[in-house]
Write a protein that holds these residues in place. Structure first.
Motif, PDB file in Angstrom:
ATOM      1  N   ASP A  55       0.562   0.952 -19.578  1.00  0.00           N
ATOM      2  CA  ASP A  55       1.019   1.097 -20.967  1.00  0.00           C
ATOM      3  C   ASP A  55       2.471   1.552 -21.018  1.00  0.00           C
ATOM      4  O   ASP A  55       3.205   1.250 -21.954  1.00  0.00           O
ATOM      5  N   MET A  56       2.879   2.343 -20.019  1.00  0.00           N
ATOM      6  CA  MET A  56       4.246   2.864 -19.982  1.00  0.00           C
ATOM      7  C   MET A  56       5.197   1.912 -19.262  1.00  0.00           C
ATOM      8  O   MET A  56       6.298   2.285 -18.869  1.00  0.00           O
ATOM      9  N   ASP A  57       4.754   0.667 -19.069  1.00  0.00           N
ATOM     10  CA  ASP A  57       5.605  -0.377 -18.481  1.00  0.00           C
ATOM     11  C   ASP A  57       6.040  -0.079 -17.053  1.00  0.00           C
ATOM     12  O   ASP A  57       7.139  -0.441 -16.633  1.00  0.00           O
ATOM     13  N   PHE A  58       5.173   0.588 -16.292  1.00  0.00           N
ATOM     14  CA  PHE A  58       5.477   0.830 -14.881  1.00  0.00           C
ATOM     15  C   PHE A  58       5.072  -0.356 -13.999  1.00  0.00           C
ATOM     16  O   PHE A  58       5.235  -0.296 -12.780  1.00  0.00           O
ATOM     17  N   GLY A  59       4.510  -1.432 -14.603  1.00  0.00           N
ATOM     18  CA  GLY A  59       4.034  -2.570 -13.820  1.00  0.00           C
ATOM     19  C   GLY A  59       5.043  -3.114 -12.822  1.00  0.00           C
ATOM     20  O   GLY A  59       4.740  -3.242 -11.625  1.00  0.00           O
ATOM     21  N   PRO A  60       6.290  -3.433 -13.238  1.00  0.00           N
ATOM     22  CA  PRO A  60       7.267  -4.003 -12.295  1.00  0.00           C
ATOM     23  C   PRO A  60       7.589  -3.077 -11.119  1.00  0.00           C
ATOM     24  O   PRO A  60       7.728  -3.542  -9.980  1.00  0.00           O
ATOM     25  N   VAL A  61       7.706  -1.777 -11.377  1.00  0.00           N
ATOM     26  CA  VAL A  61       8.051  -0.872 -10.280  1.00  0.00           C
ATOM     27  C   VAL A  61       6.846  -0.666  -9.351  1.00  0.00           C
ATOM     28  O   VAL A  61       7.007  -0.507  -8.137  1.00  0.00           O
ATOM     29  N   ILE A  62       5.621  -0.721  -9.894  1.00  0.00           N
ATOM     30  CA  ILE A  62       4.428  -0.648  -9.036  1.00  0.00           C
ATOM     31  C   ILE A  62       4.378  -1.873  -8.127  1.00  0.00           C
ATOM     32  O   ILE A  62       4.038  -1.769  -6.943  1.00  0.00           O
ATOM     33  N   ASP A  63       4.743  -3.049  -8.663  1.00  0.00           N
ATOM     34  CA  ASP A  63       4.800  -4.261  -7.833  1.00  0.00           C
ATOM     35  C   ASP A  63       5.773  -4.069  -6.669  1.00  0.00           C
ATOM     36  O   ASP A  63       5.490  -4.488  -5.536  1.00  0.00           O
ATOM     37  N   LYS A  64       6.927  -3.445  -6.927  1.00  0.00           N
ATOM     38  CA  LYS A  64       7.897  -3.175  -5.853  1.00  0.00           C
ATOM     39  C   LYS A  64       7.288  -2.275  -4.780  1.00  0.00           C
ATOM     40  O   LYS A  64       7.465  -2.496  -3.582  1.00  0.00           O
ATOM     41  N   ILE A  65       6.572  -1.228  -5.215  1.00  0.00           N
ATOM     42  CA  ILE A  65       5.967  -0.274  -4.269  1.00  0.00           C
ATOM     43  C   ILE A  65       4.897  -0.964  -3.436  1.00  0.00           C
ATOM     44  O   ILE A  65       4.800  -0.755  -2.219  1.00  0.00           O
ATOM     45  N   LEU A  66       4.078  -1.826  -4.077  1.00  0.00           N
ATOM     46  CA  LEU A  66       3.006  -2.515  -3.346  1.00  0.00           C
ATOM     47  C   LEU A  66       3.558  -3.412  -2.239  1.00  0.00           C
ATOM     48  O   LEU A  66       2.887  -3.654  -1.230  1.00  0.00           O
ATOM     49  N   LYS A  67       4.800  -3.900  -2.408  1.00  0.00           N
ATOM     50  CA  LYS A  67       5.386  -4.797  -1.407  1.00  0.00           C
ATOM     51  C   LYS A  67       5.830  -4.061  -0.143  1.00  0.00           C
ATOM     52  O   LYS A  67       6.037  -4.690   0.900  1.00  0.00           O
ATOM     53  N   VAL A  68       6.029  -2.740  -0.229  1.00  0.00           N
ATOM     54  CA  VAL A  68       6.575  -2.013   0.933  1.00  0.00           C
ATOM     55  C   VAL A  68       5.556  -1.064   1.567  1.00  0.00           C
ATOM     56  O   VAL A  68       5.920  -0.233   2.396  1.00  0.00           O
ATOM     57  N   ILE A  69       4.296  -1.179   1.184  1.00  0.00           N
ATOM     58  CA  ILE A  69       3.263  -0.347   1.826  1.00  0.00           C
ATOM     59  C   ILE A  69       2.309  -1.250   2.608  1.00  0.00           C
ATOM     60  O   ILE A  69       2.216  -2.447   2.329  1.00  0.00           O
ATOM     61  N   PRO A  70       1.620  -0.706   3.605  1.00  0.00           N
ATOM     62  CA  PRO A  70       0.760  -1.546   4.456  1.00  0.00           C
ATOM     63  C   PRO A  70      -0.351  -2.225   3.659  1.00  0.00           C
ATOM     64  O   PRO A  70      -0.928  -1.631   2.754  1.00  0.00           O
ATOM     65  N   LYS A  71      -0.637  -3.471   4.018  1.00  0.00           N
ATOM     66  CA  LYS A  71      -1.765  -4.158   3.397  1.00  0.00           C
ATOM     67  C   LYS A  71      -3.085  -3.571   3.911  1.00  0.00           C
ATOM     68  O   LYS A  71      -4.098  -3.574   3.204  1.00  0.00           O
ATOM     69  N   GLU A  72      -3.068  -3.090   5.138  1.00  0.00           N
ATOM     70  CA  GLU A  72      -4.264  -2.450   5.701  1.00  0.00           C
ATOM     71  C   GLU A  72      -4.273  -0.988   5.269  1.00  0.00           C
ATOM     72  O   GLU A  72      -3.703  -0.123   5.923  1.00  0.00           O
ATOM     73  N   ARG A  73      -4.905  -0.725   4.152  1.00  0.00           N
ATOM     74  CA  ARG A  73      -4.967   0.635   3.609  1.00  0.00           C
ATOM     75  C   ARG A  73      -6.217   0.736   2.750  1.00  0.00           C
ATOM     76  O   ARG A  73      -6.866  -0.271   2.448  1.00  0.00           O
ATOM     77  N   THR A  74      -6.539   1.947   2.346  1.00  0.00           N
ATOM     78  CA  THR A  74      -7.620   2.170   1.385  1.00  0.00           C
ATOM     79  C   THR A  74      -6.980   2.448   0.024  1.00  0.00           C
ATOM     80  O   THR A  74      -6.026   3.227  -0.062  1.00  0.00           O
ATOM     81  N   THR A  75      -7.488   1.810  -1.019  1.00  0.00           N
ATOM     82  CA  THR A  75      -6.896   1.946  -2.351  1.00  0.00           C
ATOM     83  C   THR A  75      -7.949   2.394  -3.348  1.00  0.00           C
ATOM     84  O   THR A  75      -9.058   1.858  -3.382  1.00  0.00           O
TER      85      THR A  75
END
Length: 451
Positions: free
Chosen positions: A172-192
């Protein structure tokens, strides 16, 4: 990607935290914090989380979500104590500090180290804290991304856990684009883990992008208020809102209260009026510095101030156990914001009251809220003679507050001017500084007095 597996909620829930297989240090911490019985979301989420599954948790505010994701992270940290271990994303600074405090309290027996990364605080000090290799980072997305881009030597490459708390609010606070940036630089093998009060289409999209074969646990199928909350309204002329607020503060003086306003200006103004008339009030809003905001919360939590006058910066996620009464000085435009506001009281099975001031311009809004919560509010009984006796003193206190606000350069148009200048395209890192304040349609502002 497979659709989320639905958790079996019909099974008999475990009676204690011990039955989940938690390690002894965590059980000791839970006992010290007086967490005796798991909440519904903890009963449903913990078994799957402790098995190593990705989890989507749908639960209302005040349901014990933080422990539901903190305990499995801390249990795994005990088994593999290696460097930066988990990152928790939160929509507001205050919620980030609260999550960090709970991690530190639950993780004290195993020596957990936490760092909070939020706007409004010194970046260099945060960089120094990151260099000391904390186990847990709790952050607002804008400031975390700022450190990822600008702090030398800092990365999330070894991250084991990612948590998105209040995911609907983050989006709701429009953090979507910055969350997308963060998801690109963290390991895919993780627990979410993804926790949200509602499953909006935006949250569902985020879930598909970031979770792997998650189990979904849902303990609040209907978006509603709790049964222990008594909800009232007071129908008044717009010009008499201030005096009726003081009347309520006077008649409920033995209770701790949160008063919600729509604007920073009114939060500051009403706290001044209350203090002038002898009530121990403190404001909380987005134009205060971070230390001032934390100080206001601390005073209210400790009982040093019994009235907290706040914008919606305080409506979501904050656990303030001793609130007896919530007063809506202004009705929020969105029904879910009303539910989050009144959710500050009647928490964890306790009773509480909410009183909403309704003017001639708010009838449609209050009817919409009643439709969403599925119940009609009761009329709060008011003694009009007592209200009339207070009128002169309240008007005088209002004039003094208006003069002080003008002297300090705070006026009703400040927020609108800033929003016009920013034009809506704000830098991601600065969104931390803009706590959401529900707007009101122009047609509903007709007749509002400006000091």
């Amino acid at each position: 990607m497979p659709s989320p597996e639905e958790a079996n909620t019909s099974a008999s829930p475990p009676a204690t935290f011990k039955s989940f297989g938690l390690i002894e240090p965590l059980l000791e911490a839970l006992e010290q914090l007086k967490f005796s019985t798991p909440t519904d979301i903890q009963r449903e989420a913990l078994p799957h989380a402790l098995e190593g599954r990705d989890v989507i948790g749908v639960a209302s505010t005040g349901s014990g979500k933080t422990a539901a994701f903190a305990l499995p992270i801390l249990q795994k940290l005990w088994e593999e104590p290696k460097g930066l271990f988990a990152c928790i994303l939160a929509p507001t600074r205050e919620l980030a500090y609260q999550i960090s405090q709970q991690f530190e309290a639950l993780g004290a027996p195993i020596g957990v180290r936490c760092v909070v990364l939020v706007g409004g605080m010194d970046r260099i000090q945060q960089s120094i804290a990151l260099a000391k290799r904390p186990h847990i980072i709790v952050a607002t997305p804008g400031r975390l991304n700022d450190h990822l881009e600008n702090t030398k030597g800092f990365s999330l490459r070894g991250l084991k856990f990612l948590v998105m708390d209040e995911a609907d609010r983050l989006l709701d606070m429009d953090f979507g684009p910055v969350i997308d940036k963060i998801l690109k630089v963290i390991p895919k093998e993780r627990t979410t883990y993804l926790f949200s009060a509602t499953m909006t289409t935006k949250v569902a999209k985020l879930q598909r992008a970031s979770l792997s074969n998650p189990v979904r646990v849902e303990v609040s199928t209907k978006y509603s208020t709790v049964s222990t909350l008594l909800q009232y309204y007071l129908f008044i002329p717009l010009s008499q809102k201030d005096v009726h607020l003081i009347y309520l503060a006077n008649s409920l003086a033995q209770n701790s209260m949160m008063v919600f306003t729509r604007t920073v200006h009114d939060a500051q103004r009403l706290s001044m009026i209350l203090r002038t008339l002898g009530f121990p009030a403190v404001p909380l809003h987005g134009q205060l510095s971070q230390s001032q905001r934390l100080g206001a919360l601390s005073k209210f939590k400790s009982g040093g101030r019994s009235i907290l006058v706040a914008t919606d910066v305080a409506s979501r996620g904050l656990d303030i156990p001793s609130v007896d009464v919530v007063i809506n000085f202004d009705i929020p435009t969105h029904s879910k914001d009303y539910i989050h506001r009144v959710g500050r009281t009647a928490r964890a099975g306790r009773s509480g009251k909410s009183i909403t001031l309704v003017t001639q311009y708010d009838v449609e809004l209050i009817q919409r809220i009643e439709e969403v919560i599925g119940k009609q509010m009761e009329l709060w009984p008011a003694d009009m003679d007592e209200v009339a006796l207070l009128r002169e003193r309240v008007d005088e206190a209002g004039r003094l507050a208006a003069t002080e606000l003008r002297d300090n350069g705070i006026n009703g148009g400040h927020g609108r001017k800033r929003r016009r200048e920013e034009g809506g395209n704000r830098d991601d890192r600065d969104r931390d500084d803009d706590m959401v304040e529900a707007g009101m349609p122009a047609s509903r502002k007709k007749g509002r007095k400006r000091t």
